[in-house]
Design an enzyme around this catalytic site. Structure first.
Site, mmCIF file in Angstrom:
data_model
loop_
_atom_site.group_PDB
_atom_site.id
_atom_site.type_symbol
_atom_site.label_atom_id
_atom_site.label_comp_id
_atom_site.label_asym_id
_atom_site.label_seq_id
_atom_site.Cartn_x
_atom_site.Cartn_y
_atom_site.Cartn_z
ATOM 1 N N ASP A 253 15.439 -2.005 3.258
ATOM 2 C CA ASP A 253 16.915 -1.214 3.379
ATOM 3 C C ASP A 253 16.959 -0.161 2.227
ATOM 4 O O ASP A 253 17.247 0.588 2.488
ATOM 5 C CB ASP A 253 17.785 -2.357 3.671
ATOM 6 N N THR B 64 13.725 -9.813 0.608
ATOM 7 C CA THR B 64 14.758 -9.231 1.359
ATOM 8 C C THR B 64 15.383 -7.929 0.950
ATOM 9 O O THR B 64 15.667 -8.032 -0.155
ATOM 10 C CB THR B 64 15.624 -10.335 1.383
ATOM 11 N N LYS C 237 0.805 -1.251 0.026
ATOM 12 C CA LYS C 237 0.006 0.018 0.032
ATOM 13 C C LYS C 237 0.807 1.365 -0.126
ATOM 14 O O LYS C 237 0.337 2.208 0.149
ATOM 15 C CB LYS C 237 -1.023 -0.134 1.182
ATOM 16 N N GLY C 238 2.055 1.204 -0.155
ATOM 17 C CA GLY C 238 2.953 2.185 -0.311
ATOM 18 C C GLY C 238 3.477 2.798 1.161
ATOM 19 O O GLY C 238 4.049 1.839 2.004
HETATM 20 O O1 RIB Z 1 17.031 -6.773 5.645
HETATM 21 C C1 RIB Z 1 17.646 -7.876 5.183
HETATM 22 C C2 RIB Z 1 19.026 -8.104 5.804
HETATM 23 O O2 RIB Z 1 18.550 -8.439 7.139
HETATM 24 C C3 RIB Z 1 19.500 -9.159 5.279
HETATM 25 O O3 RIB Z 1 20.743 -8.666 4.521
HETATM 26 C C4 RIB Z 1 20.414 -9.825 6.541
HETATM 27 O O4 RIB Z 1 21.634 -9.788 6.610
HETATM 28 C C5 RIB Z 1 19.579 -9.318 7.653
HETATM 29 O O5 RIB Z 1 20.421 -8.442 8.249
#
Ligand code: RIB
Length: 291
Positions: free
Chosen positions: A239, A235, A210-211
């Site tokens: 970040d 994953t 949903k943003g």
């Molecule tokens: O958010 C992903 C990360 O969470 C991965 O790269 C892993 O190392 C953990 O820290």
């Protein structure tokens, strides 16, 4: 301007599996790869790929020297990463299921052996107006946030992996808080007050498909819609989003524009298998013409 990122550096072991393993289940993986990861390293790479200056503050063991070299190759200033003799580099065992969902087992290793001296030595080189960023995979977050605030840096906290106590320890120094929807609810419950009453200038709550929503100091709320993609691996997408957001702001973008760029970067990242090594750069985002 520059971003000073106190953050984890992990070796990511990524296993492709048909579904996430249940308790007690032994599951075969159809694919395996090893790469650079850690929420901190992922954010540093995203910041570099978003064309901002970033210096990483962290620690690895002797076995992780290659991770430092790789960060350097990706354009991250690695002068404040120490190679420690007596601890192993942090690592993460990551299962990625066919629907893109993941499960992560984390070993902190040297990410929790960062000294106040290492942090102080790095931040002594920072200038007022720079940005300090940290997450919850290292020790030293409060000391560093307090020091950065005193030195006139803008302090950003990405509350991942979420721990309400860890958030409370840095909250007094934070200018921008980034967390997801579930974490925002947990924090409100634990502190018994709404996000708007936390005393943080800007709060960004990511909402997955949903943003995201942005709450500013004036109490205004802005919704930024998501970009629709077919997920391969979620994953590192959060970040990437945070790294791009921080880089955009450090480069002088208005918050709404930086959030738009971060949303596109996070969406493109979801279409890729892996972590730091596959974070898209600005050109790839432009070429993808998402949303
Ligand atoms: O958010 C992903 C990360 O969470 C991965 O790269 C892993 O190392 C953990 O820290």
């Amino acid at each position: 301007m520059a971003v000073w990122n106190l953050g984890s550096i992990n070796v990511d072991n990524v296993y492709r599996v048909p579904h996430l393993p249940a308790p007690g289940e032994t599951l075969g993986a159809s694919d395996f790869s090893q790469g650079l990861g850690g929420k901190g390293a992922n954010m540093s790479v995203a910041i570099a790929r978003a064309a901002a200056r970033v210096a990483h503050i962290g620690a690895v063991g002797v076995d992780g020297k290659w991770t430092v070299e790789r960060l350097m190759e990706y354009g991250v200033d690695t002068r404040w990463i120490e190679v420690l003799k007596d601890t192993a580099t942090g690592h993460a065992n990551i299962a990625v299921a066919d629907d893109g969902e993941n499960q992560i087992v984390l070993f902190s290793g040297s990410n929790k052996a960062i000294t106040d001296e290492m942090i102080g030595g790095a931040l002594a080189e920072a200038s007022p107006g720079d940005t300090f960023l940290t997450q919850n995979e290292t020790n030293g977050q409060r000391v560093a946030a307090e020091m950065a605030k005193r030195l006139g840096l803008k302090v950003v906290y990405a509350a991942a992996p979420f721990d309400s106590i860890a958030v409370q320890q840095v909250l007094d120094f934070v200018d921008l808080l980034v967390l997801n929807e579930v974490e925002a609810e947990q924090l409100e419950e634990n502190l018994d007050k709404p996000l708007a009453a936390l005393g943080v200038d800007d709060i960004v709550v990511t909402l997955g498909a949903k943003g995201c929503r942005w709450l500013n100091a004036a109490g205004q709320e802005t919704h930024v819609p998501a970009v629709s993609v077919t997920p391969v691996d979620t994953t590192g997408a959060g970040d990437t989003f945070t790294g791009y957001l921080v880089a955009g702001l450090d480069r002088g973008m208005p918050m709404r524009q930086a959030l738009g760029l971060a949303t596109q970067a996070g969406a493109l990242m979801v279409t890729r298998l892996g972590t730091a090594d596959v974070i898209p750069d600005l050109k790839e985002i432009e070429d993808a013409k998402l949303g």
